[in-house]
Design an enzyme around this catalytic site. Structure first.
Site, short mmCIF file in Angstrom:
data_model
loop_
_atom_site.label_atom_id
_atom_site.label_comp_id
_atom_site.label_asym_id
_atom_site.label_seq_id
_atom_site.Cartn_x
_atom_site.Cartn_y
_atom_site.Cartn_z
N THR A 1 0.86 -1.19 0.00
CA THR A 1 0.00 0.00 0.00
C THR A 1 0.89 1.24 0.00
OG1 THR A 1 -1.65 -1.21 1.21
CG2 THR A 1 -1.83 1.19 1.28
N LEU B 1 -6.62 -8.16 0.28
CA LEU B 1 -6.89 -9.29 1.19
C LEU B 1 -6.94 -8.85 2.64
CD1 LEU B 1 -3.91 -10.03 2.53
CD2 LEU B 1 -3.61 -11.20 0.36
N ARG B 2 -7.74 -9.59 3.42
CA ARG B 2 -7.83 -9.32 4.86
C ARG B 2 -7.04 -10.36 5.61
NH1 ARG B 2 -13.96 -10.45 5.04
NH2 ARG B 2 -13.10 -11.89 3.52
N GLU B 3 -6.41 -9.97 6.68
CA GLU B 3 -5.75 -10.95 7.53
C GLU B 3 -6.82 -11.89 8.08
OE1 GLU B 3 -3.10 -9.34 10.46
OE2 GLU B 3 -2.28 -7.92 9.02
N ASN C 1 -9.83 1.36 1.88
CA ASN C 1 -9.61 1.15 3.32
C ASN C 1 -10.21 2.28 4.16
OD1 ASN C 1 -8.40 -1.30 3.08
ND2 ASN C 1 -6.38 -0.67 3.80
N GLY D 1 -18.21 -1.85 17.85
CA GLY D 1 -17.30 -2.54 18.77
C GLY D 1 -16.44 -1.56 19.54
N CYS E 1 -3.41 -2.00 9.05
CA CYS E 1 -3.83 -1.31 7.81
C CYS E 1 -4.72 -0.09 8.05
CB CYS E 1 -4.54 -2.30 6.90
SG CYS E 1 -3.52 -3.71 6.51
N LYS F 1 -3.20 3.00 9.91
CA LYS F 1 -2.09 3.55 9.11
C LYS F 1 -2.60 4.20 7.82
CE LYS F 1 0.17 0.29 6.67
NZ LYS F 1 0.25 0.41 5.24
C1 UGA Z 1 -8.06 -4.46 5.84
C2 UGA Z 1 -9.03 -4.48 4.63
O1 UGA Z 1 -10.28 -5.03 5.04
C3 UGA Z 1 -8.46 -5.28 3.47
O2 UGA Z 1 -9.33 -5.20 2.34
C4 UGA Z 1 -7.08 -4.69 3.10
O3 UGA Z 1 -6.47 -5.43 2.05
C5 UGA Z 1 -6.18 -4.74 4.33
O4 UGA Z 1 -6.78 -3.98 5.39
C6 UGA Z 1 -4.85 -4.13 3.95
O5 UGA Z 1 -4.82 -2.94 3.62
O6 UGA Z 1 -3.86 -4.86 3.84
P1 UGA Z 1 -7.44 -6.18 7.79
O7 UGA Z 1 -6.72 -5.03 8.41
O8 UGA Z 1 -6.74 -7.48 7.65
O9 UGA Z 1 -7.95 -5.80 6.31
O10 UGA Z 1 -8.74 -6.49 8.67
P2 UGA Z 1 -10.27 -6.09 8.63
O11 UGA Z 1 -11.06 -7.33 8.53
O12 UGA Z 1 -10.54 -5.06 7.62
O13 UGA Z 1 -10.49 -5.47 10.09
C7 UGA Z 1 -9.85 -4.26 10.50
C8 UGA Z 1 -10.34 -3.83 11.86
O14 UGA Z 1 -11.70 -3.39 11.80
C9 UGA Z 1 -10.32 -4.93 12.94
O15 UGA Z 1 -9.82 -4.39 14.13
C10 UGA Z 1 -11.76 -5.32 13.09
O16 UGA Z 1 -12.06 -5.80 14.39
C11 UGA Z 1 -12.46 -4.00 12.83
N1 UGA Z 1 -13.86 -4.13 12.37
C12 UGA Z 1 -14.13 -4.72 11.17
C13 UGA Z 1 -14.89 -3.62 13.14
O17 UGA Z 1 -14.67 -3.06 14.24
N2 UGA Z 1 -16.18 -3.72 12.68
C14 UGA Z 1 -16.49 -4.30 11.48
O18 UGA Z 1 -17.68 -4.35 11.13
C15 UGA Z 1 -15.43 -4.81 10.71
#
Ligand code: UGA
Length: 456
Positions: free
Chosen positions: A122, A154-156, A209, A254, A261, A264
């Protein structure tokens, strides 16, 4: 196709493995020999469902190998993917691109024939143009290459699946040839391939993002107002999400978003806007709301026990920044644990995957690391649910009742069913719902309307 992938973090390692799985010949490059040894022995440096299987299968099939030598890794490659880290600069909030520049230089120095250099990390707008300049500067005269941007979405926790079944592929380049070569990698996927210019491609990643983070901050603010007004944010989010224009994803209230990600990337896009002399007010609010959300959760705990938690033992389930990962970077759960300890509480903690990583940053003072969920609860005065692991939403309330000393649950992720928990005799606090744990007398908005009606 022969591919070189530089960097074996989430994006690089998963990318390399999946490209190989699609039948390409892939060499992964990383400066850390220990990490590569681990991977080669089948032990993944990160917990990611399905990753070790796909890495091992493709190594065995001879399509995936690793090296610490970039010149060796890129030698026969037609495409080079840059997948190195771009962490946040603590002071400016901007992305730290030093690793990208260093790799670009080394690619230039070792360029021996036409290649497409693709940035998957990114990176802010303009980065690929600078990558091009750096390679040009260090490449010997007459050597041809093109650059392209191909951000990863992709998401972790679900990265292997996400890469196989992506909603879209975005490719940016000013070269038709490069676009064609990169597109050929993805053409077999049943998905939309967006071809655009370099800058728009870079921006799509940050916009995506930041928009998702905005959705989360929006629903977190809705939670605050729902609770005050006597509505239930989970019901509201469900009702909103059925509208296709809104969509049901990323509307779970939450304790705030974390990870490597969103925090940042939102900060970096905000920095890009200020660099362009533009104040992106909405993004500023997104960040502020996210910071405030954990305080709102902490207030529920201090409202119940008082701010000073000396003498109290709290059981905390969840340390990773989200479910299905062992990653604790920018984890709000970790921040909550730290704050609780700072307020004097003793803590018993458990996470299905992130225990080792958490212990490294939290240490042992006042914290007991438990073996499993119910062991964690034993003798504690209350349970705090901090990360959205599925197994935490399936708690056996009878066992919880037996194990917990106090019958109090603070649900920071709305994982449990309010009616069931309350019926089981717990004092329950959640996010954005009126529960038997709350004291709402000071929220006057709705009652004022009702009073007006009764006066008529
Ligand atoms: C995020 C994006 O979703 C991906 O598409 C992107 O590729 C990635 O960043 C990146 O830039 O590499 P990620 O950080 O792995 O993915 O995780 P997410 O599933 O997006 O969750 C991020 C945060 O949001 C977590 O702390 C999660 O608990 C929180 N979250 C997510 C919420 O509080 N509520 C929701 O409804 C969804």
């Amino acid at each position: 196709m022969k591919i070189c992938v530089i960097g074996t973090g989430y994006v690089g390692l998963v990318g390399a493995a999946i490209f190989a799985d699609w039948g390409n010949e892939v060499v992964g490059v990383d400066i850390d020999p220990k990490k590569l040894k681990m991977i080669e022995s089948g032990e993944m440096p990160i917990y990611e469902p399905g990753l070790s299987e796909v890495v091992l299968a493709n190594m065995k099939a001879g399509r995936l190998s690793f090296t610490t030598s970039l010149p060796r890794g890129m030698k026969d490659a037609e495409i080079i993917f840059i997948c190195v880290g771009t962490p946040q600069n603590e002071i400016t909030g901007a992305a730290d691109l030093s690793a990208v520049w260093a790799v670009a230089r080394e690619i230039g120095e070792n360029l021996d024939g036409y290649k497409v250099i693709v940035t998957k990390s990114t990176v802010p707008v303009g980065t690929n143009e600078r990558v091009k300049k750096i390679i040009r500067k260090y490449a010997s005269k007459g050597k041809r290459f093109d650059v392209a941007s191909n951000p990863e979405f992709l998401r972790e926790g679900s990265s292997v699946e996400d890469m196989r079944e992506t909603d879209r592929v975005v490719i940016g380049s000013d070269s038709k040839k490069a676009l064609k070569i990169v597109r050929s990698l993805y053409e077999h996927l049943n998905t939309t391939i967006v071809e655009t210019d370099l800058r728009s491609s870079e921006m799509i990643k940050y916009a995506s993002n930041s928009f998702l983070a905005t959705k989360i901050s929006f629903i977190n603010e809705m939670a605050q107002i729902c609770e005050r007004a006597g509505a239930d944010v989970s019901e509201v989010s469900y009702g909103m999400g059925l509208d296709k224009r809104i969509g049901k994803y990323f509307l779970n209230a939450g304790i705030g978003y974390g990870g490597s990600c969103f925090p940042k990337d939102v900060a970096a896009l905000y920095k890009t806007s200020t660099d362009q002399a533009y104040d992106f007010k909405l993004l500023r609010a997104v960040m502020e709301v996210n910071d405030r959300q954990k305080d709102y959760f902490m207030e529920k705990i201090s409202g119940h026990f008082g701010k000073n938690l000396t003498g109290k033992t709290l059981a905390c389930l969840g340390l990773a920044f989200k479910n299905n990962t062992d990653d604790i970077r920018e984890s709000v759960s970790i921040e909550v644990v730290r704050t609780l300890r700072g307020n004097g509480a003793r803590l018993k903690v458990f996470d299905p995957e992130a225990m080792e990583n958490a212990q490294k940053v939290l240490g042992d003072e006042m914290i007991e690391y438990s073996e499993d969920i119910y062991e964690t609860l034993k003798g504690a005065d209350a349970l705090c649910l901090l990360t959205e692991w599925k197994q935490f939403s399936q708690l056996d309330l009878d066992r919880v009742k037996k194990a917990l000393n106090g019958k109090v649950i603070f649900d920071g992720r709305n994982l449990l069913d309010k009616e069931q928990v309350q019926k089981a005799g717990f004092t329950y606090y959640a996010i954005g719902k009126r529960t038997n744990g709350g004291d709402y007398k000071h929220f006057t908005g709705v009652s004022a309307i009702l009073e007006d009606v009764s006066d008529e």
